[in-house]
Design an enzyme around this catalytic site. Sequence first.
Site, PDB file in Angstrom:
ATOM      1  CB  THR A 191      -0.858   0.009   1.282  1.00  0.00           C
ATOM      2  OG1 THR A 191      -1.801  -1.041   1.180  1.00  0.00           O
ATOM      3  CG2 THR A 191      -1.576   1.330   1.478  1.00  0.00           C
ATOM      4  NE  ARG A 219      -9.903  -5.632   5.052  1.00  0.00           N
ATOM      5  CZ  ARG A 219      -8.754  -5.008   4.879  1.00  0.00           C
ATOM      6  NH1 ARG A 219      -8.454  -4.474   3.706  1.00  0.00           N
ATOM      7  NH2 ARG A 219      -7.891  -4.898   5.865  1.00  0.00           N
ATOM      8  CB  VAL A 220     -13.787  -0.878   3.801  1.00  0.00           C
ATOM      9  CG1 VAL A 220     -13.042   0.444   3.860  1.00  0.00           C
ATOM     10  CG2 VAL A 220     -14.807  -0.867   2.660  1.00  0.00           C
ATOM     11  CB  THR A 242       1.654   0.031   4.843  1.00  0.00           C
ATOM     12  OG1 THR A 242       1.477  -1.075   3.961  1.00  0.00           O
ATOM     13  CG2 THR A 242       3.006  -0.079   5.515  1.00  0.00           C
ATOM     14  N   GLY A 243      -0.107  -2.269   6.197  1.00  0.00           N
ATOM     15  CA  GLY A 243      -0.187  -3.498   6.980  1.00  0.00           C
ATOM     16  C   GLY A 243      -1.630  -3.893   7.250  1.00  0.00           C
TER      17      GLY A 243
HETATM   18  C1  SD4 Z   1      -5.504  -2.804   4.252  1.00  0.00           C
HETATM   19  N1  SD4 Z   1      -3.651  -1.519   5.073  1.00  0.00           N
HETATM   20  O1  SD4 Z   1      -6.370  -2.829   3.397  1.00  0.00           O
HETATM   21  C2  SD4 Z   1      -4.186  -2.175   3.914  1.00  0.00           C
HETATM   22  C3  SD4 Z   1      -3.320  -3.254   3.377  1.00  0.00           C
HETATM   23  C4  SD4 Z   1      -1.933  -2.909   3.101  1.00  0.00           C
HETATM   24  O2  SD4 Z   1      -0.258  -3.229   1.642  1.00  0.00           O
HETATM   25  O3  SD4 Z   1      -1.287  -2.089   3.713  1.00  0.00           O
HETATM   26  N2  SD4 Z   1      -1.436  -3.527   2.089  1.00  0.00           N
HETATM   27  O4  SD4 Z   1      -5.644  -3.316   5.359  1.00  0.00           O
END
Ligand code: SD4
Length: 333
Positions: A191, A219-220, A242-243
């Site tokens: 992300t 899902r969001v 991110t994560g």
């Molecule tokens: C999520 N934070 O949709 C995002 C995923 C993510 O790299 O960071 N992906 O939960």
Amino acid sequence: MKRRTFIKNSTFSAAGLISASLLASNNNEQKEKKPSKIASTSNKPIVVCTWNFNKATSKAWEILSTDGNSLDAVEQGVMVEEADPTNETVGLGGRPDRDGNVTLDACIMDKDGNCGSVVYLQNIVHPISVARKVMENTPHIILAGKGAEQFAYENGFKKTDLLTESTKKQYEEWKKTSKYETIINIENHDTIGMLAIDNNGDIAGACTTSGMAYKVAGRVGDSPIIGAGLYIDNEVGGATATGVGEEVIKTVGSFLIVELMRQGKSPQEACEEGVKRIMKKNKGRTDFQIGFLAINKNGETGGYCVHPGFTYSQFTNTGQTENQVESFYKKQN
Ligand code: SD4
């Protein structure tokens, strides 16, 4: 899915030392004065973004270095990744949900605290630009799903199939077992969250993603949620994440980090505190990654993550660097 190569950058340690000493003096000042009144010894303009998206920070830098504003910089910066079909967690070429649909989340926030967001948006390569239009052309902040898509078409965006040969193939493979877990592999997520300060000292941010691969339809994640995946306060700074979005939402992560900076913490300290807050609630859990990235009004930056591997790209007057951040769990040899 490509794996990222992480480069340890020596300028980061130097920058870290400088920020540490600035921080010490700021902290002393902050006891007497308001934390946000940091003298203008600033490292600006500057742009940072999650991971090693150097092309994205280069694009943003083109705008910032020619006196452009931070809002244009973050929008156009993250658009580079949205348009890149080889980035399989953002925009075109993002991996689909478990029904095979690519659904995108994005948000943007400006120096005045205005923000716009789209969630569960399909068939549009640049959700960040749709989010900006929501911010600028509607009285609303979030548009979802079909309504967001309809709004995009009305605003001139083109319908595009976001699934690529590669993501289609991976999806077919995944369907054989349909193993679904709400965890993100420790390193495999990309992300893009971007934070910038322009020549006027104004801060803006953007965050865009296709979210977790093979997620439950509908899902969001945290990325389009103002305060979770992104938050900007032009008096203080900005943060992005991110994560595993669920954990970031539960702590309103980016808002938390900006508030910690308001109380006098450096971006580095604030990101550490944000991750530690999450880990306290997930004692002993090792199966997820989160990375926070923050910048303060003075142009100091910091980041922290759960597992080693999270990096951020930075562009300032002294050039472009890729910076590896410290982690809660240390590398196992
Ligand atoms: C999520 N934070 O949709 C995002 C995923 C993510 O790299 O960071 N992906 O939960």
